[in-house]
Each structure stands twice: as C-alpha cells, then as structure tokens.
Design a protein around this motif. Structure first.
Motif, mmCIF file in Angstrom:
data_model
loop_
_atom_site.group_PDB
_atom_site.id
_atom_site.type_symbol
_atom_site.label_atom_id
_atom_site.label_comp_id
_atom_site.label_asym_id
_atom_site.label_seq_id
_atom_site.Cartn_x
_atom_site.Cartn_y
_atom_site.Cartn_z
ATOM 1 N N ALA A 125 0.830 -1.204 0.000
ATOM 2 C CA ALA A 125 0.000 0.000 0.000
ATOM 3 C C ALA A 125 0.866 1.256 0.000
ATOM 4 O O ALA A 125 0.632 2.192 -0.780
ATOM 5 N N PHE A 126 1.881 1.284 0.857
ATOM 6 C CA PHE A 126 2.762 2.462 0.900
ATOM 7 C C PHE A 126 3.566 2.605 -0.390
ATOM 8 O O PHE A 126 3.807 3.717 -0.865
ATOM 9 N N GLU A 127 3.969 1.469 -0.961
ATOM 10 C CA GLU A 127 4.693 1.505 -2.244
ATOM 11 C C GLU A 127 3.806 2.130 -3.329
ATOM 12 O O GLU A 127 4.255 2.994 -4.081
ATOM 13 N N MET A 128 2.550 1.682 -3.389
ATOM 14 C CA MET A 128 1.616 2.211 -4.392
ATOM 15 C C MET A 128 1.382 3.714 -4.224
ATOM 16 O O MET A 128 1.203 4.438 -5.196
ATOM 17 N N GLN A 130 3.310 5.948 -3.651
ATOM 18 C CA GLN A 130 4.334 6.795 -4.268
ATOM 19 C C GLN A 130 3.901 7.244 -5.665
ATOM 20 O O GLN A 130 4.392 8.248 -6.170
ATOM 21 N N GLN A 131 2.974 6.486 -6.272
ATOM 22 C CA GLN A 131 2.489 6.851 -7.609
ATOM 23 C C GLN A 131 1.010 7.227 -7.646
ATOM 24 O O GLN A 131 0.576 7.937 -8.540
ATOM 25 N N GLN A 132 0.222 6.725 -6.702
ATOM 26 C CA GLN A 132 -1.241 6.875 -6.773
ATOM 27 C C GLN A 132 -1.745 7.924 -5.774
ATOM 28 O O GLN A 132 -1.174 8.091 -4.699
ATOM 29 N N ASP A 133 -2.843 8.584 -6.144
ATOM 30 C CA ASP A 133 -3.482 9.522 -5.209
ATOM 31 C C ASP A 133 -4.184 8.774 -4.082
ATOM 32 O O ASP A 133 -4.240 9.244 -2.950
ATOM 33 N N LEU A 134 -4.757 7.623 -4.434
ATOM 34 C CA LEU A 134 -5.607 6.855 -3.517
ATOM 35 C C LEU A 134 -5.289 5.377 -3.678
ATOM 36 O O LEU A 134 -5.163 4.888 -4.801
ATOM 37 N N VAL A 135 -5.141 4.680 -2.563
ATOM 38 C CA VAL A 135 -4.974 3.221 -2.589
ATOM 39 C C VAL A 135 -6.116 2.613 -1.783
ATOM 40 O O VAL A 135 -6.411 3.060 -0.666
ATOM 41 N N LEU A 136 -6.757 1.591 -2.362
ATOM 42 C CA LEU A 136 -7.868 0.923 -1.694
ATOM 43 C C LEU A 136 -7.597 -0.580 -1.604
ATOM 44 O O LEU A 136 -7.087 -1.180 -2.551
ATOM 45 N N GLY A 137 -7.952 -1.147 -0.465
ATOM 46 C CA GLY A 137 -7.936 -2.594 -0.293
ATOM 47 C C GLY A 137 -9.375 -3.072 -0.286
ATOM 48 O O GLY A 137 -10.055 -2.953 0.733
ATOM 49 N N PRO A 138 -9.894 -3.584 -1.401
ATOM 50 C CA PRO A 138 -11.303 -3.973 -1.462
ATOM 51 C C PRO A 138 -11.601 -5.204 -0.609
ATOM 52 O O PRO A 138 -10.830 -6.163 -0.606
ATOM 53 N N ASP A 141 -16.970 -8.031 1.158
ATOM 54 C CA ASP A 141 -18.342 -7.641 1.524
ATOM 55 C C ASP A 141 -18.791 -6.335 0.883
ATOM 56 O O ASP A 141 -19.861 -5.819 1.186
ATOM 57 N N GLY A 142 -17.960 -5.771 0.001
ATOM 58 C CA GLY A 142 -18.340 -4.541 -0.693
ATOM 59 C C GLY A 142 -17.786 -3.278 -0.060
ATOM 60 O O GLY A 142 -17.999 -2.176 -0.569
ATOM 61 N N GLY A 143 -17.064 -3.434 1.025
ATOM 62 C CA GLY A 143 -16.397 -2.287 1.644
ATOM 63 C C GLY A 143 -14.925 -2.284 1.285
ATOM 64 O O GLY A 143 -14.516 -2.850 0.278
ATOM 65 N N TYR A 144 -14.119 -1.623 2.122
ATOM 66 C CA TYR A 144 -12.666 -1.730 1.943
ATOM 67 C C TYR A 144 -12.007 -1.904 3.301
ATOM 68 O O TYR A 144 -12.472 -1.405 4.310
ATOM 69 N N TYR A 145 -10.915 -2.688 3.299
ATOM 70 C CA TYR A 145 -10.184 -2.960 4.545
ATOM 71 C C TYR A 145 -9.040 -1.999 4.741
ATOM 72 O O TYR A 145 -8.435 -1.946 5.818
ATOM 73 N N LEU A 146 -8.709 -1.204 3.698
ATOM 74 C CA LEU A 146 -7.582 -0.270 3.764
ATOM 75 C C LEU A 146 -7.847 0.896 2.838
ATOM 76 O O LEU A 146 -8.379 0.727 1.740
ATOM 77 N N ILE A 147 -7.469 2.082 3.293
ATOM 78 C CA ILE A 147 -7.489 3.260 2.429
ATOM 79 C C ILE A 147 -6.209 4.047 2.682
ATOM 80 O O ILE A 147 -5.796 4.225 3.830
ATOM 81 N N LEU A 180 -9.044 10.931 -9.749
ATOM 82 C CA LEU A 180 -7.913 10.465 -8.947
ATOM 83 C C LEU A 180 -7.281 9.220 -9.567
ATOM 84 O O LEU A 180 -7.978 8.384 -10.139
ATOM 85 N N ALA A 181 -5.980 9.104 -9.413
ATOM 86 C CA ALA A 181 -5.283 7.865 -9.784
ATOM 87 C C ALA A 181 -5.421 6.900 -8.609
ATOM 88 O O ALA A 181 -5.031 7.219 -7.484
ATOM 89 N N VAL A 182 -6.007 5.730 -8.881
ATOM 90 C CA VAL A 182 -6.337 4.772 -7.815
ATOM 91 C C VAL A 182 -5.551 3.479 -7.990
ATOM 92 O O VAL A 182 -5.503 2.918 -9.082
ATOM 93 N N GLY A 183 -4.937 3.011 -6.913
ATOM 94 C CA GLY A 183 -4.271 1.711 -6.905
ATOM 95 C C GLY A 183 -5.058 0.740 -6.042
ATOM 96 O O GLY A 183 -5.627 1.134 -5.016
ATOM 97 N N TYR A 184 -5.083 -0.514 -6.463
ATOM 98 C CA TYR A 184 -5.873 -1.521 -5.737
ATOM 99 C C TYR A 184 -4.987 -2.639 -5.204
ATOM 100 O O TYR A 184 -4.137 -3.179 -5.918
ATOM 101 N N LEU A 185 -5.242 -2.993 -3.957
ATOM 102 C CA LEU A 185 -4.611 -4.143 -3.322
ATOM 103 C C LEU A 185 -5.473 -5.380 -3.570
ATOM 104 O O LEU A 185 -6.570 -5.260 -4.120
ATOM 105 N N PRO A 186 -5.039 -6.564 -3.157
ATOM 106 C CA PRO A 186 -5.847 -7.773 -3.380
ATOM 107 C C PRO A 186 -7.198 -7.705 -2.654
ATOM 108 O O PRO A 186 -7.318 -7.080 -1.595
#
Length: 205
Positions: A125-128, A130-138, A141-147, A180-186
């Motif tokens: 997440a921290f690595e992402m 460096q390039q993305q405005d927003l990182v989400l861990g989907p 259940d339809g929510g996210y575990y990390l932002i 926003l540029a968005v990066g996604y985790l697993p």
C-alpha cells in the motif's frame, strides 16, 4: 531521515457488550470482546512487522476505554489518539487530517477486521502511494479494509453509506469524479459476522 509514512489502526477497547456486537449471538459478550482483543493484537503485530520493511510511524485511534487502559493493554510504544465523534467517514477524515498536519506524506488507515491484511500487503500500500493519489484494499463484503492517501481528500468521506455493501463502489465513483489515480490491493475478507469466524481460526494461536 524523518518519518513521513504513517499507518493508522482504528480499533476499540475490548469491553464486553460494546464491541464486535454482531458476534455476540454466537460468542457471547465476553467472547466477542476477546475476539476484538485478539484481532487488535494480531493487527498491531503486523504493523510492527511492517516497520522492519519500511520506516513507518504507527498510530492507534481508539474508541472506548481510555489512554491508560490502551497503554496497559498494548504498551506505550504506540501513539494513541481517541477517535473523534461522527460517522466512520468523518472519523477517518479527521485522522488523515491530523496525520498530514504533522508532515506525513503517505498515510494508510486500516481496521482490525482483516487478518489477511498482513505486513506485506501494508508495505504494498505504501509503495503504491508513491504513484497513486488513492490506494484501496477492497473487501469481499463490498467495503474496503484499507485506504491510503498522499493528501487529505475530504470528498472521499462524504455521502458514503458506511457499513453497507456499497462503500467501495461509492468511493470509486467519488474518485472517478475527482479524476484520482487509484491503486488496488488484493481482494480480501473481513471478519465481521459469525459466518466469517472460520477465516480468523486460521490465525488464532
């Protein structure tokens, strides 16, 4: 080199009857509080493991209990903050705001409900960021575990139906509107309901 990355953990003091309430029908009030205690301790361990991979400050935003109770439970090496009032969105927005105000340039917020969100996922997440405005861990259940954010974007926390299956899709819609540029985790599973307890059993010592 100064610390400029911050991991914020949202948790709650494990008081019987006031935490993990959806688990009470199967675990009872004491059992649900014990689950809260174990999952928080597991999450803090993952955060500390992350510090061997990256220079990250750990902050724990708590509800219930007191600073003294939290320190007696989890030790005095963490930075503790009481969660603010309001819905989850406003509480996260204030936590982000406070972290960025201290000079942080990459900030990630997690809860304690996703045991699969380990130190490797957190480092990604921290690595992402460096390039993305927003990182989400989907979450499944339809929510996210990390932002994660590089700067405070208040719009992401307004008009979202927190605690529902539309949290992720509503957040994505806001991000798209803001370009926003968005990066996604697993995609991972939260442990929120009795049927999710089998996930936690893999981690329970």
């Amino acid at each position: 080199m100064d610390l400029d990355e911050c991991l914020i953990i949202f948790s709650r003091y494990p008081e019987a009857g006031k935490t993990k309430t959806r688990m009470i029908p199967v675990l009872g009030t004491e059992g649900a509080a014990e689950l809260q205690r174990q999952m928080t301790e597991y999450t803090v361990k993952q955060a500390i493991a992350l510090q061997s991979l990256r220079r990250v400050q750990i902050q724990l935003y708590f509800a219930g209990g007191s600073l003294e109770l939290m320190q007696a439970w989890l030790g005095s090496n963490l930075a503790y903050h009481p969660q603010s009032n309001g819905d989850l969105g406003s509480r996260m927005a204030i936590a982000f705001q406070q972290a960025f105000a201290t000079g942080m340039t990459r900030v990630v917020i997690i809860g304690i409900d996703c045991p699969d969100c380990n130190s490797i996922v957190l480092a990604s997440a921290f690595e992402m960021l460096q390039q993305q405005d927003l990182v989400l861990g989907p979450a499944a259940d339809g929510g996210y575990y990390l932002i994660g954010l590089q700067r405070l974007i208040p719009e992401l926390f307004i008009g979202v139906n927190w605690g529902t299956a539309s949290v992720l899709s509503q957040t994505q819609a806001i991000a798209e509107k803001l370009n926003l540029a968005v990066g996604y985790l697993p995609l991972l599973n939260d442990v929120d309901r009795p049927e999710d307890l089998s996930i936690w059993k893999r981690y329970r010592k």
